[in-house]
Design a protein around this motif. Structure first.
Motif, PDB file in Angstrom:
ATOM      1  N   ILE A   1       6.901   6.206   6.703  1.00 15.37           N
ATOM      2  CA  ILE A   1       5.710   7.116   6.232  1.00 15.37           C
ATOM      3  C   ILE A   1       6.274   7.798   4.735  1.00 15.37           C
ATOM      4  O   ILE A   1       5.620   8.675   4.166  1.00 15.37           O
ATOM      5  CB  ILE A   1       5.499   8.156   6.993  1.00 15.37           C
ATOM      6  N   GLU A   2       7.491   7.806   4.546  1.00 14.13           N
ATOM      7  CA  GLU A   2       8.335   8.527   3.419  1.00 14.13           C
ATOM      8  C   GLU A   2       7.685   8.375   2.329  1.00 14.13           C
ATOM      9  O   GLU A   2       7.410   6.998   1.873  1.00 14.13           O
ATOM     10  CB  GLU A   2       9.776   8.509   3.608  1.00 14.13           C
ATOM     11  N   ALA A   3       7.270   9.169   1.481  1.00 13.69           N
ATOM     12  CA  ALA A   3       6.709   9.009  -0.019  1.00 13.69           C
ATOM     13  C   ALA A   3       5.324   8.293   0.262  1.00 13.69           C
ATOM     14  O   ALA A   3       4.882   7.833  -1.034  1.00 13.69           O
ATOM     15  CB  ALA A   3       7.673   8.353  -0.735  1.00 13.69           C
ATOM     16  N   LYS A   4       4.645   8.124   1.179  1.00 18.12           N
ATOM     17  CA  LYS A   4       3.392   7.832   1.361  1.00 18.12           C
ATOM     18  C   LYS A   4       2.392   8.526   1.464  1.00 18.12           C
ATOM     19  O   LYS A   4       2.746   9.922   2.066  1.00 18.12           O
ATOM     20  CB  LYS A   4       3.270   6.896   2.578  1.00 18.12           C
TER      21      LYS A   4
ATOM     22  N   SER B   1       0.815  -1.277  -0.017  1.00 18.18           N
ATOM     23  CA  SER B   1       0.127   0.150  -0.094  1.00 18.18           C
ATOM     24  C   SER B   1       0.752   1.298  -0.081  1.00 18.18           C
ATOM     25  O   SER B   1       1.917   1.384   0.798  1.00 18.18           O
ATOM     26  CB  SER B   1      -0.934   0.086   1.262  1.00 18.18           C
ATOM     27  N   SER B   2       0.339   2.305  -0.848  1.00 14.98           N
ATOM     28  CA  SER B   2       0.977   3.519  -0.563  1.00 14.98           C
ATOM     29  C   SER B   2       0.360   4.336   0.323  1.00 14.98           C
ATOM     30  O   SER B   2       0.758   5.572   0.497  1.00 14.98           O
ATOM     31  CB  SER B   2       0.959   4.099  -2.360  1.00 14.98           C
ATOM     32  N   CYS B   3      -0.681   4.212   1.094  1.00 14.14           N
ATOM     33  CA  CYS B   3      -1.281   4.788   1.726  1.00 14.14           C
ATOM     34  C   CYS B   3      -1.107   4.366   3.337  1.00 14.14           C
ATOM     35  O   CYS B   3      -0.779   3.262   3.573  1.00 14.14           O
ATOM     36  CB  CYS B   3      -2.722   4.715   1.749  1.00 14.14           C
TER      37      CYS B   3
ATOM     38  N   SER C   1     -10.912   1.595   3.872  1.00 13.30           N
ATOM     39  CA  SER C   1     -11.361   2.131   2.741  1.00 13.30           C
ATOM     40  C   SER C   1     -10.307   2.370   1.922  1.00 13.30           C
ATOM     41  O   SER C   1     -10.361   2.562   0.612  1.00 13.30           O
ATOM     42  CB  SER C   1     -12.213   3.292   3.041  1.00 13.30           C
ATOM     43  N   LYS C   2      -9.064   2.545   2.475  1.00 12.78           N
ATOM     44  CA  LYS C   2      -7.859   2.870   1.802  1.00 12.78           C
ATOM     45  C   LYS C   2      -6.779   1.663   1.258  1.00 12.78           C
ATOM     46  O   LYS C   2      -5.984   1.818   0.988  1.00 12.78           O
ATOM     47  CB  LYS C   2      -6.979   4.076   2.184  1.00 12.78           C
ATOM     48  N   LYS C   3      -7.231   0.380   2.076  1.00 10.11           N
ATOM     49  CA  LYS C   3      -6.384  -0.643   2.129  1.00 10.11           C
ATOM     50  C   LYS C   3      -4.955  -0.194   2.571  1.00 10.11           C
ATOM     51  O   LYS C   3      -3.922  -0.457   2.062  1.00 10.11           O
ATOM     52  CB  LYS C   3      -6.386  -1.482   1.070  1.00 10.11           C
ATOM     53  N   ALA C   4      -4.978   0.596   3.558  1.00  7.12           N
ATOM     54  CA  ALA C   4      -3.676   1.360   4.017  1.00  7.12           C
ATOM     55  C   ALA C   4      -3.047   0.641   5.155  1.00  7.12           C
ATOM     56  O   ALA C   4      -3.905  -0.182   5.993  1.00  7.12           O
ATOM     57  CB  ALA C   4      -4.037   2.664   4.613  1.00  7.12           C
ATOM     58  N   SER C   5      -1.809   0.757   5.472  1.00  5.52           N
ATOM     59  CA  SER C   5      -1.134   0.425   6.737  1.00  5.52           C
ATOM     60  C   SER C   5      -1.670   1.485   7.839  1.00  5.52           C
ATOM     61  O   SER C   5      -2.034   2.527   7.473  1.00  5.52           O
ATOM     62  CB  SER C   5       0.363   0.710   6.627  1.00  5.52           C
ATOM     63  N   ILE C   6      -1.427   0.949   9.160  1.00  8.12           N
ATOM     64  CA  ILE C   6      -1.711   1.700  10.242  1.00  8.12           C
ATOM     65  C   ILE C   6      -0.427   1.945  11.008  1.00  8.12           C
ATOM     66  O   ILE C   6       0.124   1.160  11.307  1.00  8.12           O
ATOM     67  CB  ILE C   6      -2.815   1.261  11.074  1.00  8.12           C
TER      68      ILE C   6
END
Length: 295
Positions: free
Chosen positions: A188-191, A132-134, A259-264
């Protein structure tokens, strides 16, 4: 020996002999021989030919039921049965008809390891580990990113501040051992950074109450890099169950991440443990907390 050799052949191993359960299916526990592809692949190794077809089907039915309520990185896992030697034709058809991968491997010996590795690669080639980029930030991670303790000099003035609270003193000691930002910033860099409106409102309250001038400046700069999503407008995959036993703030983080299929990113291990108990295993970075210092 067979399970060990097979395990070493899979990419992205996160566990061997790992248990999965969900409160949505009380009493059902899956004991997986190998968990690979960062949790997306559950592997059951059948090293013995003595297993009855009916026993294997019963075991497979349990895995099928459980994987439907388990989410690893926002996806249901794939189940794979690995057999040594030939697989009964009717059993193979039954398993594949229930969307279970079937691998037939040669008996384990030194000359067969390359063949095993080839078979594993063939099985895993369609399993793309999502990257994920999020990233979703919560109150804890935002405070850590703006705290003077994370950024400033760890001098006598900071010692005086930390001496008022044992938790603050522990954080100061942790910072002296390793600066937290050396872990957080590369992650979190470039995310793309996201959070909920509830999180931002809570952070603003904490900044107004406790932040110093340096922390306020960082807060204003960080806000510009975060996309804020209203809790009332979040659209989540219909197949993903609502997560219970979360407060409104935690639920908003869960829904944004889903909703973003993101990392936490969080220091709230209890929040992640609650998700895990309900069969939800997001990609997450857990860090130690850092408080606002008033500096």
């Amino acid at each position: 020996l067979g399970e060990i050799e097979v395990a070493l052949s899979f990419p992205g191993i996160v566990g061997v002999g790992k248990k999965f359960r969900s409160c949505r299916l009380p009493g059902v526990v899956a004991h997986m021989d190998v968990v690979a592809c960062e949790g997306l692949l559950w592997v059951e190794v059948k090293a013995s030919k003595g297993s009855l077809i009916t026993e294997i089907q019963k075991q497979a039915e349990m895995y099928i039921a459980l994987r439907q309520v388990i989410w690893c990185r926002w996806h249901n896992p794939t189940v794979c049965f690995v057999f040594f030697g030939e697989v009964d034709g009717a059993l193979r058809l039954w398993l594949e008809g229930h969307h279970i991968e079937v691998m037939s491997l040669p008996t384990i010996h030194a000359d067969s390891l390359d063949s095993i590795a080839d078979s594993v690669r063939h099985c895993c080639k369609h399993l793309v580990i999502p990257s994920s980029s999020c990233v979703v930030l919560d109150v804890f991670s935002i405070c850590a990113l703006i705290s003077q303790l994370s950024h400033g000099e760890l001098d006598t003035e900071m010692e005086i501040w930390a001496s008022a609270n044992e938790h603050w003193m522990l954080s100061l000691q942790e910072e002296r051992a390793q600066r937290l930002l050396t872990t957080l910033l590369p992650y979190i860099e470039a995310k793309q950074l996201y959070t909920s409106d509830l999180v931002m409102n809570r952070c603003q309250f904490l900044v107004d109450q406790s932040a110093g001038s340096h922390e306020r400046q960082r807060w204003e700069a960080l806000k510009d890099s975060i996309t804020i999503i209203s809790s009332d407008s979040i659209s989540v995959d219909n197949h993903l169950p609502a997560c219970e036993r979360l407060n409104d703030l935690q639920n908003s983080i869960f829904r944004v991440a889903a909703s973003k299929k993101a990392s936490i990113v969080t220091s709230n291990s209890r929040f992640l443990r609650t998700l895990n108990e309900q069969g939800i295993f997001p990609c997450a970075l857990i860090h130690r907390p850092r408080w606002l210092t008033g500096k």
